[in-house]
Design an enzyme around this catalytic site. Structure first.
Site, PDB file in Angstrom:
ATOM      1  N   TYR A  20      33.469  22.886  30.629  1.00  0.00           N
ATOM      2  CA  TYR A  20      32.858  22.196  31.768  1.00  0.00           C
ATOM      3  C   TYR A  20      33.774  22.299  32.999  1.00  0.00           C
ATOM      4  O   TYR A  20      33.332  22.681  34.092  1.00  0.00           O
ATOM      5  CB  TYR A  20      32.618  20.740  31.378  1.00  0.00           C
ATOM      6  CG  TYR A  20      31.964  19.893  32.448  1.00  0.00           C
ATOM      7  CD1 TYR A  20      30.604  19.990  32.699  1.00  0.00           C
ATOM      8  CD2 TYR A  20      32.716  18.987  33.192  1.00  0.00           C
ATOM      9  CE1 TYR A  20      30.006  19.203  33.674  1.00  0.00           C
ATOM     10  CE2 TYR A  20      32.121  18.191  34.161  1.00  0.00           C
ATOM     11  CZ  TYR A  20      30.764  18.309  34.394  1.00  0.00           C
ATOM     12  OH  TYR A  20      30.173  17.526  35.362  1.00  0.00           O
ATOM     13  N   SER A  46      32.310  19.105  40.276  1.00  0.00           N
ATOM     14  CA  SER A  46      32.837  17.907  39.613  1.00  0.00           C
ATOM     15  C   SER A  46      34.330  17.780  39.886  1.00  0.00           C
ATOM     16  O   SER A  46      35.027  18.797  40.054  1.00  0.00           O
ATOM     17  CB  SER A  46      32.625  17.999  38.108  1.00  0.00           C
ATOM     18  OG  SER A  46      33.289  16.941  37.444  1.00  0.00           O
TER      19      SER A  46
HETATM   20  N1  NAP Z   1      27.672  11.907  35.849  1.00  0.00           N
HETATM   21  C1  NAP Z   1      28.910  12.243  36.136  1.00  0.00           C
HETATM   22  O1  NAP Z   1      29.873  11.493  35.845  1.00  0.00           O
HETATM   23  C2  NAP Z   1      29.202  13.538  36.853  1.00  0.00           C
HETATM   24  C3  NAP Z   1      30.508  13.727  37.326  1.00  0.00           C
HETATM   25  C4  NAP Z   1      30.816  14.894  37.988  1.00  0.00           C
HETATM   26  C5  NAP Z   1      29.849  15.854  38.207  1.00  0.00           C
HETATM   27  N2  NAP Z   1      28.586  15.664  37.740  1.00  0.00           N
HETATM   28  C6  NAP Z   1      27.618  16.733  37.976  1.00  0.00           C
HETATM   29  O2  NAP Z   1      26.504  16.204  38.666  1.00  0.00           O
HETATM   30  C7  NAP Z   1      25.329  16.928  38.291  1.00  0.00           C
HETATM   31  C8  NAP Z   1      24.270  15.940  37.829  1.00  0.00           C
HETATM   32  O3  NAP Z   1      24.801  15.174  36.771  1.00  0.00           O
HETATM   33  P1  NAP Z   1      24.087  13.878  36.178  1.00  0.00           P
HETATM   34  O4  NAP Z   1      25.154  13.022  35.664  1.00  0.00           O
HETATM   35  O5  NAP Z   1      23.104  13.349  37.149  1.00  0.00           O
HETATM   36  O6  NAP Z   1      23.348  14.546  34.912  1.00  0.00           O
HETATM   37  P2  NAP Z   1      22.057  14.111  34.076  1.00  0.00           P
HETATM   38  O7  NAP Z   1      21.713  12.690  34.289  1.00  0.00           O
HETATM   39  O8  NAP Z   1      22.322  14.591  32.699  1.00  0.00           O
HETATM   40  O9  NAP Z   1      20.918  15.013  34.746  1.00  0.00           O
HETATM   41  C9  NAP Z   1      21.005  16.397  34.628  1.00  0.00           C
HETATM   42  C10 NAP Z   1      19.873  17.067  35.358  1.00  0.00           C
HETATM   43  O10 NAP Z   1      19.992  18.484  35.155  1.00  0.00           O
HETATM   44  C11 NAP Z   1      18.800  18.971  34.520  1.00  0.00           C
HETATM   45  N3  NAP Z   1      19.149  19.993  33.541  1.00  0.00           N
HETATM   46  C12 NAP Z   1      20.006  19.860  32.497  1.00  0.00           C
HETATM   47  N4  NAP Z   1      20.027  21.007  31.787  1.00  0.00           N
HETATM   48  C13 NAP Z   1      19.158  21.855  32.399  1.00  0.00           C
HETATM   49  C14 NAP Z   1      18.735  23.173  32.125  1.00  0.00           C
HETATM   50  N5  NAP Z   1      19.201  23.878  31.069  1.00  0.00           N
HETATM   51  N6  NAP Z   1      17.841  23.749  32.941  1.00  0.00           N
HETATM   52  C15 NAP Z   1      17.346  23.056  33.995  1.00  0.00           C
HETATM   53  N7  NAP Z   1      17.695  21.806  34.313  1.00  0.00           N
HETATM   54  C16 NAP Z   1      18.592  21.216  33.505  1.00  0.00           C
HETATM   55  C17 NAP Z   1      18.185  17.752  33.841  1.00  0.00           C
HETATM   56  O11 NAP Z   1      16.790  17.950  33.715  1.00  0.00           O
HETATM   57  P3  NAP Z   1      15.966  17.715  32.348  1.00  0.00           P
HETATM   58  O12 NAP Z   1      16.917  17.271  31.284  1.00  0.00           O
HETATM   59  O13 NAP Z   1      14.946  16.666  32.696  1.00  0.00           O
HETATM   60  O14 NAP Z   1      15.366  19.038  32.069  1.00  0.00           O
HETATM   61  C18 NAP Z   1      18.529  16.653  34.830  1.00  0.00           C
HETATM   62  O15 NAP Z   1      17.599  16.631  35.880  1.00  0.00           O
HETATM   63  C19 NAP Z   1      25.760  17.911  37.195  1.00  0.00           C
HETATM   64  O16 NAP Z   1      25.993  19.187  37.741  1.00  0.00           O
HETATM   65  C20 NAP Z   1      27.063  17.319  36.697  1.00  0.00           C
HETATM   66  O17 NAP Z   1      27.913  18.313  36.153  1.00  0.00           O
HETATM   67  C21 NAP Z   1      28.235  14.517  37.065  1.00  0.00           C
END
Ligand code: NAP
Length: 280
Positions: A168, A155
């Protein structure tokens, strides 16, 4: 050579964690478009139904694997099951991640000094400890591949200071460091390791902010490009890092954040004061 072909991944075997929604689902669909068969993970297989349908709709194999990365031993188990289902692994995109949450899954938005240690521990368990375990388990499979790429979805928060997201940010900075160390350590075995650093992206993870309009606008106003990203704006970078298009790229943190992590000396959106160098 047609450079566009460098993005093709025909027949490659890929694992994408956290692929039930958001950025991970987008990456899984994109890798399927490029020709990969996929193992996709989330905490339940039912949450992966849409992703599996989307991958199979692209005429690629999709295997749904469930496991909670907060539990010890699960990361390694997911990798072994994925490799066994696909007959090996060429690409691993470790995307699953969490932000600080309370027991009910509600976001914890408070500075470190006001957060319980359990909140910190829960973020580090998934974002860092499970990442290390997953990389360790993936190593033998990637070492056996002649087109191995490991991508850690980190991130922009790992590059900047962000009060209330200390756990985080620390976990995401650690992922970048881990990618760099593994890139150097595994280069001689032909394994490339990179980090992808998204900025503010509209997903379930950020719904607490996108659904609160003053906060959403305030955050966007601090992004040089002036807006939130969509998932579609993340997948190209993931495909680049996964594919031969980046065959000479390793140990890199590819930042896709609209400029939010660029040090700007406080000048963004401001008019410079007059100086001897100012011309009319
Ligand atoms: N969105 C942003 O602004 C942003 C910015 C920078 C970086 N990121 C990074 O990008 C990645 C994806 O983010 P996103 O925004 O797409 O998140 P999201 O919509 O919340 O999706 C998170 C994914 O991770 C899985 N997950 C969460 N906790 C888990 C656990 N304990 N065990 C196994 N699987 C788990 C969820 O699966 P289930 O809940 O279905 O189990 C879901 O598939 C993350 O690493 C996040 O830190 C996101």
């Amino acid at each position: 050579m047609n450079a566009v072909d460098l993005f093709r991944l025909e027949g490659a075997r890929a694992l994408v964690t956290g692929a039930s929604r958001g950025i991970g689902k987008g990456i899984a669909e994109t890798l399927a478009d490029a020709g990969c068969d996929l193992a996709v993970t989330a905490r339940t297989t039912s949450a992966l139904d849409d992703t599996v349908r989307a991958v199979e709709g692209r005429r690629r194999k999709a295997v749904a694997i469930a496991g909670d990365l907060a539990e010890q031993g699960v990361a390694a188990d997911l990798v072994d099951r994925a490799a066994s289902a696909l007959g090996g692994l060429d690409i691993v995109v470790h995307n699953a991640g969490v932000t600080p949450m309370d027991e009910d899954g509600a976001p914890v938005v408070a500075p470190l000094q006001d957060q319980r240690q359990e909140v910190w521990d829960a973020v580090i368990a998934v974002n860092l400890n499970a990442t290390a375990a997953l990389c360790r388990a993936a190593h033998p499979y990637l070492a056996d591949s002649d087109r191995a790429s490991l991508v850690l979805v980190s991130s922009a928060a790992g590059l900047i200071g962000f009060p209330t997201l200390e756990s985080y940010g620390a976990s995401k900075a650690a992922q970048i460091s881990l990618a760099r160390s593994l890139a150097v350590g595994w280069a001689s075995q032909g394994i490339r390791v990179n980090a992808l650093c998204p900025g503010w992206t509209r997903t379930d993870m950020t719904a607490f902010a996108t659904e609160a309009e003053p906060l959403s606008d305030w955050l966007a106003s601090h992004v040089p490009l002036g807006r939130w990203a969509t998932v579609d704006e993340m997948v190209g970078a993931a495909l680049f890092l996964s594919s031969p298009a980046s065959s000479y790229v390793t140990g890199h943190a590819l930042v896709v954040d609209g400029g939010v992590s660029v040090p700007d000396a406080g000048m963004a959106g401001r008019t410079l004061p007059p100086s001897p160098f100012t011309t009319e």
